[in-house]
Design a protein around this motif. Structure first.
Motif, PDB file in Angstrom:
ATOM      1  N   LEU A 126      33.813  36.475  28.804  1.00  0.00           N
ATOM      2  CA  LEU A 126      34.866  35.684  28.185  1.00  0.00           C
ATOM      3  C   LEU A 126      35.911  36.604  27.553  1.00  0.00           C
ATOM      4  O   LEU A 126      35.578  37.599  26.917  1.00  0.00           O
ATOM      5  CB  LEU A 126      34.249  34.776  27.125  1.00  0.00           C
ATOM      6  CG  LEU A 126      35.148  33.736  26.475  1.00  0.00           C
ATOM      7  CD1 LEU A 126      35.511  32.659  27.476  1.00  0.00           C
ATOM      8  CD2 LEU A 126      34.461  33.113  25.263  1.00  0.00           C
ATOM      9  N   GLY A 127      37.181  36.274  27.748  1.00  0.00           N
ATOM     10  CA  GLY A 127      38.261  37.070  27.192  1.00  0.00           C
ATOM     11  C   GLY A 127      38.818  38.111  28.127  1.00  0.00           C
ATOM     12  O   GLY A 127      39.867  38.700  27.844  1.00  0.00           O
ATOM     13  N   GLU A 128      38.143  38.374  29.258  1.00  0.00           N
ATOM     14  CA  GLU A 128      38.628  39.339  30.230  1.00  0.00           C
ATOM     15  C   GLU A 128      39.592  38.661  31.219  1.00  0.00           C
ATOM     16  O   GLU A 128      39.745  37.440  31.229  1.00  0.00           O
ATOM     17  CB  GLU A 128      37.460  39.967  30.995  1.00  0.00           C
ATOM     18  CG  GLU A 128      36.539  40.806  30.151  1.00  0.00           C
ATOM     19  CD  GLU A 128      35.421  41.430  30.972  1.00  0.00           C
ATOM     20  OE1 GLU A 128      34.775  42.360  30.481  1.00  0.00           O
ATOM     21  OE2 GLU A 128      35.203  40.978  32.116  1.00  0.00           O
ATOM     22  N   THR A 129      40.213  39.486  32.054  1.00  0.00           N
ATOM     23  CA  THR A 129      41.072  38.983  33.131  1.00  0.00           C
ATOM     24  C   THR A 129      40.341  39.164  34.452  1.00  0.00           C
ATOM     25  O   THR A 129      40.044  40.296  34.852  1.00  0.00           O
ATOM     26  CB  THR A 129      42.414  39.731  33.156  1.00  0.00           C
ATOM     27  OG1 THR A 129      43.097  39.516  31.918  1.00  0.00           O
ATOM     28  CG2 THR A 129      43.283  39.217  34.286  1.00  0.00           C
ATOM     29  N   PHE A 130      40.021  38.051  35.097  1.00  0.00           N
ATOM     30  CA  PHE A 130      39.356  38.093  36.390  1.00  0.00           C
ATOM     31  C   PHE A 130      40.405  38.345  37.471  1.00  0.00           C
ATOM     32  O   PHE A 130      41.343  37.562  37.644  1.00  0.00           O
ATOM     33  CB  PHE A 130      38.614  36.781  36.653  1.00  0.00           C
ATOM     34  CG  PHE A 130      38.082  36.657  38.052  1.00  0.00           C
ATOM     35  CD1 PHE A 130      37.010  37.415  38.475  1.00  0.00           C
ATOM     36  CD2 PHE A 130      38.672  35.779  38.953  1.00  0.00           C
ATOM     37  CE1 PHE A 130      36.523  37.293  39.766  1.00  0.00           C
ATOM     38  CE2 PHE A 130      38.200  35.651  40.244  1.00  0.00           C
ATOM     39  CZ  PHE A 130      37.114  36.415  40.646  1.00  0.00           C
ATOM     40  N   CYS A 131      40.259  39.453  38.185  1.00  0.00           N
ATOM     41  CA  CYS A 131      41.203  39.832  39.233  1.00  0.00           C
ATOM     42  C   CYS A 131      40.435  39.980  40.541  1.00  0.00           C
ATOM     43  O   CYS A 131      39.410  40.679  40.594  1.00  0.00           O
ATOM     44  CB  CYS A 131      41.908  41.140  38.869  1.00  0.00           C
ATOM     45  SG  CYS A 131      43.220  41.620  40.008  1.00  0.00           S
ATOM     46  N   SER A 132      40.922  39.316  41.592  1.00  0.00           N
ATOM     47  CA  SER A 132      40.196  39.291  42.852  1.00  0.00           C
ATOM     48  C   SER A 132      41.139  39.570  44.017  1.00  0.00           C
ATOM     49  O   SER A 132      42.280  39.097  44.046  1.00  0.00           O
ATOM     50  CB  SER A 132      39.514  37.933  43.057  1.00  0.00           C
ATOM     51  OG  SER A 132      38.811  37.895  44.274  1.00  0.00           O
ATOM     52  N   TYR A 133      40.639  40.357  44.957  1.00  0.00           N
ATOM     53  CA  TYR A 133      41.358  40.667  46.207  1.00  0.00           C
ATOM     54  C   TYR A 133      40.771  39.779  47.296  1.00  0.00           C
ATOM     55  O   TYR A 133      39.580  39.863  47.602  1.00  0.00           O
ATOM     56  CB  TYR A 133      41.194  42.145  46.551  1.00  0.00           C
ATOM     57  CG  TYR A 133      41.937  42.610  47.783  1.00  0.00           C
ATOM     58  CD1 TYR A 133      43.221  43.113  47.687  1.00  0.00           C
ATOM     59  CD2 TYR A 133      41.345  42.542  49.041  1.00  0.00           C
ATOM     60  CE1 TYR A 133      43.900  43.548  48.816  1.00  0.00           C
ATOM     61  CE2 TYR A 133      42.011  42.974  50.176  1.00  0.00           C
ATOM     62  CZ  TYR A 133      43.292  43.479  50.053  1.00  0.00           C
ATOM     63  OH  TYR A 133      43.967  43.898  51.169  1.00  0.00           O
ATOM     64  N   ILE A 134      41.597  38.894  47.863  1.00  0.00           N
ATOM     65  CA  ILE A 134      41.128  37.916  48.846  1.00  0.00           C
ATOM     66  C   ILE A 134      41.795  38.209  50.182  1.00  0.00           C
ATOM     67  O   ILE A 134      43.014  38.413  50.253  1.00  0.00           O
ATOM     68  CB  ILE A 134      41.429  36.478  48.391  1.00  0.00           C
ATOM     69  CG1 ILE A 134      40.785  36.204  47.028  1.00  0.00           C
ATOM     70  CG2 ILE A 134      40.940  35.464  49.416  1.00  0.00           C
ATOM     71  CD1 ILE A 134      41.094  34.843  46.468  1.00  0.00           C
ATOM     72  N   SER A 135      40.979  38.231  51.208  1.00  0.00           N
ATOM     73  CA  SER A 135      41.471  38.471  52.564  1.00  0.00           C
ATOM     74  C   SER A 135      40.992  37.341  53.471  1.00  0.00           C
ATOM     75  O   SER A 135      39.805  36.990  53.462  1.00  0.00           O
ATOM     76  CB  SER A 135      40.957  39.819  53.084  1.00  0.00           C
ATOM     77  OG  SER A 135      41.352  40.033  54.424  1.00  0.00           O
ATOM     78  N   ILE A 136      41.914  36.764  54.233  1.00  0.00           N
ATOM     79  CA  ILE A 136      41.555  35.744  55.213  1.00  0.00           C
ATOM     80  C   ILE A 136      41.704  36.371  56.599  1.00  0.00           C
ATOM     81  O   ILE A 136      42.780  36.836  56.985  1.00  0.00           O
ATOM     82  CB  ILE A 136      42.414  34.467  55.062  1.00  0.00           C
ATOM     83  CG1 ILE A 136      42.032  33.440  56.123  1.00  0.00           C
ATOM     84  CG2 ILE A 136      43.902  34.764  55.037  1.00  0.00           C
ATOM     85  CD1 ILE A 136      42.647  32.067  55.873  1.00  0.00           C
ATOM     86  N   ASN A 137      40.601  36.441  57.337  1.00  0.00           N
ATOM     87  CA  ASN A 137      40.534  37.155  58.613  1.00  0.00           C
ATOM     88  C   ASN A 137      40.474  36.174  59.789  1.00  0.00           C
ATOM     89  O   ASN A 137      39.833  35.119  59.698  1.00  0.00           O
ATOM     90  CB  ASN A 137      39.286  38.053  58.649  1.00  0.00           C
ATOM     91  CG  ASN A 137      39.233  38.996  57.471  1.00  0.00           C
ATOM     92  OD1 ASN A 137      39.944  39.972  57.409  1.00  0.00           O
ATOM     93  ND2 ASN A 137      38.358  38.682  56.512  1.00  0.00           N
ATOM     94  N   ASN A 138      41.102  36.569  60.871  1.00  0.00           N
ATOM     95  CA  ASN A 138      41.035  35.812  62.119  1.00  0.00           C
ATOM     96  C   ASN A 138      40.108  36.568  63.067  1.00  0.00           C
ATOM     97  O   ASN A 138      40.457  37.593  63.640  1.00  0.00           O
ATOM     98  CB  ASN A 138      42.424  35.661  62.730  1.00  0.00           C
ATOM     99  CG  ASN A 138      42.417  34.761  63.954  1.00  0.00           C
ATOM    100  OD1 ASN A 138      41.365  34.324  64.426  1.00  0.00           O
ATOM    101  ND2 ASN A 138      43.609  34.484  64.483  1.00  0.00           N
TER     102      ASN A 138
END
Length: 464
Positions: A126-138
């Motif tokens: 709690l209190g952190e910044t959730f950062c995510s790298y998302i890739s959509i692949n074909n």
């Protein structure tokens, strides 16, 4: 011969059936999401470096380099580490003999200078910044066109949209290609969270398909704040204990108490050296370290009323003292921020009449009378009194060390609404040392009501 275990076929469980259906649905799609959490790398100590040592600490006496002839000790150490048979060795050759020697003072840190990327999703607090790298692949052999991508966070209370390309869809994702993006979210709730990634696209046959994928994670509390409120006359003391529940050290950048409107707060700290406080404290404020896995740090605040209100106004005022604003950083500077809920004062019973000690002599001699100045305050909107003030007998039956001198009952007049009346009570101490003035009691004549005795007052009785 048939196996005796081939008679029946066990039906799959509902969970296994749901997983199989999801897998079959995933195989029917050309696109698939891949999610990786973006977090800072960590320092990885070298285990072999922990065994290195300085040969001077092992082979030389403690005062060898500071004695009368330090050059002799240095020559001995040089001959020991570089014998004649190694004169032809290549300089800097890391041989078996000296592989555990410290070649540089920084080697004692056991840090090879490499950073290690996280190998798992890790804990989210709690209190952190959730950062995510998302890739959509074909992964199909066809091109996906007009791809509408959405990413949102679902909690027990709300849904937060992180990305939506409805107004500007991705024109196409070729076979073997991908589309990447980064999402961020300030974590403000505890418990289960779900990152929902969806794609609406046209496949190779022109069919419009919808792909949802769910990535679940849980948010924990990084720290706890335990408070204790103590009131003494017109001053309130607030103690706060902050405990670290994470697996990494927390460096507290800011722990500020924001008092409510009717309070003024001052943090009480241990005295520092004046030279250090003026030269360093004003230029560079050192963060407070709270160690991982249960480390604690205590804060103490003094609260006073922000205005000269009457006792009645304070009694009817709000019990809210204020709240904490806490910011911190981890080992490599990842920030975090929390705000606590409002902290309330300890509820106290409302008194219509208050009796308190105002002044006690600093020097008291045995068997010599002294005056205790008392104040009676009427906290109601009507006239009260008269009163009798006397010394109640001891509950334990023991003789008191401090007695009333002269008249055993003191008669007080009527006291107007919200007014005070000060008077002196003559007393005498019969024993030396640290004693207590206890049992001073007040009695309302008309109401025939006894009030609680005055809290004990410690005094020191000296000989003449």
């Amino acid at each position: 011969m048939a196996s005796p275990y081939a008679g029946g076929v066990q039906s799959p469980s509902p969970a296994a059936a749901a997983a199989a259906a999801a897998q079959q649905q995933q195989q029917n799609h050309s696109l698939a999401f891949r999610v990786m959490r973006l977090s800072r790398p960590s320092l990885q100590p070298d285990p072999t470096a922990l065994l290195r040592f300085d040969p001077r600490d092992v082979f030389l006496p403690e005062d060898a380099l500071t004695g009368t002839d330090p050059s002799a000790a240095a020559d001995f150490l040089h001959r020991f580490l570089h014998p004649t048979d190694s004169a032809t060795a290549v300089p800097g050759d890391f041989t078996f003999r000296d592989r555990f020697l410290l070649r540089d003072p920084a080697d004692a840190l056991a840090l090879p200078g490499l950073l290690v990327l996280p190998q798992s999703f890790g804990a989210i607090y709690l209190g952190e910044t959730f950062c995510s790298y998302i890739s959509i692949n074909n992964s199909s052999s066809f091109e996906a066109r007009d791809v509408v991508i959405k990413a949102e966070i679902q909690t027990e209370r709300q849904r937060i949209l992180l990305l939506d390309t409805t107004k500007s869809p991705v024109e196409s994702i070729r076979s073997g290609g991908r589309y990447d993006f980064i999402v961020e979210h300030d974590v403000k709730e505890l418990g289960a969270h779900t990152l929902v990634c969806t794609a609406l696209y046209n496949d190779g046959d022109g069919e419009r398909k919808y792909l949802p994928q769910f990535f679940k994670f849980s948010v924990s509390n990084p720290l706890s704040v335990r408070t204790k409120v103590t009131s003494f006359q017109d001053i309130t003391y607030l103690e706060a204990c902050i405990e670290n529940h994470t697996k990494s050290n927390l460096y507290m950048d800011q722990v500020d108490f924001e008092p409510a409107q009717q309070w003024k707060a001052t943090r009480l700290e241990a005295d520092e050296h004046p030279a250090v406080k003026s030269a360093i404290g004003d230029l560079c404020k050192q963060p407070i370290l709270i160690r991982a896995g249960g480390g604690i740090y205590n804060y103490l605040y003094q609260l006073k009323s922000s205005s000269d209100e009457t006792g009645q106004a304070k009694t009817e005022g709000s019990s809210i003292l204020g709240k904490f604003q806490i910011t911190w950083r981890t080992n490599l500077g990842e920030p975090g921020r929390l705000q606590t809920q409002n902290i309330h004062s300890t509820p106290t019973a409302s008194k219509d009449v208050d009796l308190r000690a105002v002044k006690v002599p600093p020097i008291i001699y045995v068997e010599r009378p002294f005056m205790v100045n008392l104040c009676l305050t009427n906290q109601t909107d009507k006239t009260v009194g008269p009163f009798e003030v006397f010394l109640a007998p001891s509950i334990s039956g023991e003789d008191r060390a401090v007695l009333v001198n002269g008249l055993q009952k003191l008669i007080l007049p009527l006291v107007e609404a919200f007014e005070s009346f000060q008077f002196d009570l003559s007393m005498v101490a019969t024993q030396l040392g640290v004693q207590k003035i206890s049992g001073i009691t007040m009695y309302a004549v008309q109401e025939k009501k006894y009030y609680e005795p005055l809290p004990d007052i410690e005094i020191f009785v000296d000989a003449e």
